[in-house]
Design a protein around this motif. Structure first.
Motif, PDB file in Angstrom:
ATOM      1  N   ALA A 186       8.567  14.954   3.607  1.00 33.24           N
ATOM      2  CA  ALA A 186       8.336  16.568   3.516  1.00 33.24           C
ATOM      3  C   ALA A 186       8.101  16.884   2.122  1.00 33.24           C
ATOM      4  N   ALA A 187       8.612  16.146   1.159  1.00 32.46           N
ATOM      5  CA  ALA A 187       8.403  16.550  -0.171  1.00 32.46           C
ATOM      6  C   ALA A 187       7.124  15.921  -0.983  1.00 32.46           C
ATOM      7  N   GLY A 188       6.366  15.226   0.042  1.00 38.70           N
ATOM      8  CA  GLY A 188       5.132  14.622  -0.510  1.00 38.70           C
ATOM      9  C   GLY A 188       5.498  13.150  -1.129  1.00 38.70           C
ATOM     10  N   ILE A 189       6.578  12.511  -0.990  1.00 35.66           N
ATOM     11  CA  ILE A 189       6.720  11.095  -1.714  1.00 35.66           C
ATOM     12  C   ILE A 189       6.236  10.049  -1.096  1.00 35.66           C
ATOM     13  N   LYS A 190       5.468   9.168  -1.612  1.00 38.57           N
ATOM     14  CA  LYS A 190       4.955   8.138  -0.846  1.00 38.57           C
ATOM     15  C   LYS A 190       6.099   7.253  -0.414  1.00 38.57           C
ATOM     16  N   THR A 191       6.016   6.529   0.766  1.00 44.98           N
ATOM     17  CA  THR A 191       6.958   5.764   1.228  1.00 44.98           C
ATOM     18  C   THR A 191       6.377   4.428   2.031  1.00 44.98           C
ATOM     19  N   ALA A 192       6.900   3.213   1.350  1.00 49.33           N
ATOM     20  CA  ALA A 192       6.439   1.983   2.226  1.00 49.33           C
ATOM     21  C   ALA A 192       7.656   1.410   2.749  1.00 49.33           C
ATOM     22  N   LEU A 193       7.343   0.630   3.943  1.00 49.71           N
ATOM     23  CA  LEU A 193       8.513  -0.265   4.580  1.00 49.71           C
ATOM     24  C   LEU A 193       8.177  -1.557   4.081  1.00 49.71           C
ATOM     25  N   VAL A 194       9.331  -1.926   3.546  1.00 49.05           N
ATOM     26  CA  VAL A 194       9.295  -3.542   2.975  1.00 49.05           C
ATOM     27  C   VAL A 194      10.173  -4.382   3.683  1.00 49.05           C
ATOM     28  N   THR A 195       9.634  -5.146   4.443  1.00 54.28           N
ATOM     29  CA  THR A 195      10.418  -5.811   5.608  1.00 54.28           C
ATOM     30  C   THR A 195       9.996  -7.420   5.816  1.00 54.28           C
ATOM     31  N   MET A 196      10.981  -8.131   5.888  1.00 48.48           N
ATOM     32  CA  MET A 196      10.659  -9.888   6.235  1.00 48.48           C
ATOM     33  C   MET A 196      10.515  -9.861   7.554  1.00 48.48           C
ATOM     34  N   SER A 197      10.650  -9.021   8.590  1.00 49.22           N
ATOM     35  CA  SER A 197      10.122  -9.039   9.724  1.00 49.22           C
ATOM     36  C   SER A 197       8.603  -9.105   9.801  1.00 49.22           C
ATOM     37  N   MET A 198       8.266  -9.821  10.964  1.00 45.70           N
ATOM     38  CA  MET A 198       6.674  -9.818  11.218  1.00 45.70           C
ATOM     39  C   MET A 198       6.044  -8.586  11.412  1.00 45.70           C
ATOM     40  N   ARG A 199       4.859  -8.390  11.001  1.00 45.52           N
ATOM     41  CA  ARG A 199       4.059  -7.022  11.130  1.00 45.52           C
ATOM     42  C   ARG A 199       3.992  -6.417  12.502  1.00 45.52           C
ATOM     43  N   ARG A 200       3.826  -7.421  13.404  1.00 43.47           N
ATOM     44  CA  ARG A 200       3.817  -6.866  15.077  1.00 43.47           C
ATOM     45  C   ARG A 200       5.106  -6.148  15.204  1.00 43.47           C
ATOM     46  N   MET A 201       6.412  -6.817  14.645  1.00 47.98           N
ATOM     47  CA  MET A 201       7.662  -6.046  14.921  1.00 47.98           C
ATOM     48  C   MET A 201       7.853  -4.883  13.943  1.00 47.98           C
ATOM     49  N   ALA A 202       7.556  -4.875  12.760  1.00 43.32           N
ATOM     50  CA  ALA A 202       7.603  -3.617  11.976  1.00 43.32           C
ATOM     51  C   ALA A 202       6.540  -2.857  12.623  1.00 43.32           C
ATOM     52  N   THR A 203       5.718  -2.979  13.163  1.00 43.26           N
ATOM     53  CA  THR A 203       4.739  -1.760  13.556  1.00 43.26           C
ATOM     54  C   THR A 203       5.231  -1.281  14.800  1.00 43.26           C
ATOM     55  N   THR A 204       5.965  -1.964  15.611  1.00 40.64           N
ATOM     56  CA  THR A 204       6.740  -1.703  17.088  1.00 40.64           C
ATOM     57  C   THR A 204       7.610  -0.482  16.694  1.00 40.64           C
ATOM     58  N   VAL A 205       8.356  -0.938  15.504  1.00 39.55           N
ATOM     59  CA  VAL A 205       9.412   0.145  14.968  1.00 39.55           C
ATOM     60  C   VAL A 205       8.820   1.543  14.367  1.00 39.55           C
ATOM     61  N   ILE A 229       8.615   5.820  15.729  1.00 40.90           N
ATOM     62  CA  ILE A 229       9.273   7.069  15.018  1.00 40.90           C
ATOM     63  C   ILE A 229       8.322   8.199  15.412  1.00 40.90           C
ATOM     64  N   ASP A 230       8.888   9.264  15.613  1.00 46.58           N
ATOM     65  CA  ASP A 230       8.237  10.390  16.112  1.00 46.58           C
ATOM     66  C   ASP A 230       7.829  11.297  15.093  1.00 46.58           C
ATOM     67  N   PHE A 231       7.386  10.895  13.649  1.00 42.60           N
ATOM     68  CA  PHE A 231       6.553  11.495  12.846  1.00 42.60           C
ATOM     69  C   PHE A 231       6.109  10.266  11.889  1.00 42.60           C
ATOM     70  N   ASP A 232       5.353  10.707  11.162  1.00 49.30           N
ATOM     71  CA  ASP A 232       4.248   9.939  10.116  1.00 49.30           C
ATOM     72  C   ASP A 232       5.239   9.353   9.041  1.00 49.30           C
TER      73      ASP A 232
END
Length: 223
Positions: free
Chosen positions: A91-110, A114-117
């Protein structure tokens, strides 16, 4: 992601135990804790040492698919305060990144559940040039976001994740879950994200920069 944003570490542990036992081995809680925050390639090697006679990729695929099934059935198991903090940052316009060691298909599933961008970017285990605790995943995320790493704040729940973010040069908050973060290099330890907002993050970042400037000035004076 696992253990910081969502409480999926128990899902991984629940997938590991029957996998090891299917090859006649045993898998303790203490052994499972060794895998927290590790890249999946290294985790697979440890499982192979425990008797799992499968290739590294087969182990990664089996574990990932099992955890994805669990999440699909039960939804996103948010860590306390994580969703509200993330929404506050967005909401504050701060850029966010998800940095995970899970596989991309797992990360994108999560992320898709999520019910917002929630994120501008995902750097997953199969995207990183080298896994945590190397700095590469965080450096890649900052470069892709167009953000200087010293302007970034990382939030981590594992020693390997903390070491990765600290080595990259970010300001780092540790929020422990399964394992102790003592001595792992966090610039601050928060017992929970409950009640935290964008204001807490920006205040932490500002204090970190002041402290770093003072330390650098002290080192310069000592010379």
């Amino acid at each position: 992601m696992d253990g910081t944003l969502v409480d999926t570490e128990p899902f991984w542990m629940a997938a590991e135990t029957p996998l090891v036992e299917s090859f006649g081995g045993t898998w303790s809680h203490e052994q499972a804790l060794r895998l927290v925050g590790l890249g999946l390639d290294e985790s697979a090697r440890i499982l192979q040492e425990a008797g799992v006679r499968l290739s590294t990729q087969d182990i990664i695929d089996r574990l990932t698919e099992e955890v994805m099934r669990t999440i699909a059935a039960g939804g996103v198991p948010w860590r306390p305060g994580a969703r509200d903090l993330l929404a506050s940052l967005r909401a504050a316009g701060i850029k966010t990144a998800l940095v995970t060691m899970s596989m991309r298909r797992m990360a994108t599933t999560v992320v898709d559940l999520i019910d917002f961008d929630a994120f501008d970017l995902v750097i997953a285990g199969d995207d990183a040039t080298r896994p945590k605790p190397f700095p590469d995943p965080y450096l890649q995320a900052c470069e892709a976001l167009g953000v200087a790493v010293d302007e970034a704040v990382a939030i981590e729940d594992s020693p390997n994740g903390l070491r990765s973010a600290v080595a990259a040069g970010a300001a780092v908050i540790g929020v422990p879950l399964m394992v102790s973060l003592a001595g792992a290099g966090a610039h601050a330890l928060w017992p929970t994200l409950e009640g935290r907002t964008v204001h807490d993050i920006t205040a932490f970042h500002a204090d970190h920069h002041v402290s770093r400037t003072q330390r650098e000035a002290a080192r310069g004076g000592a010379r």
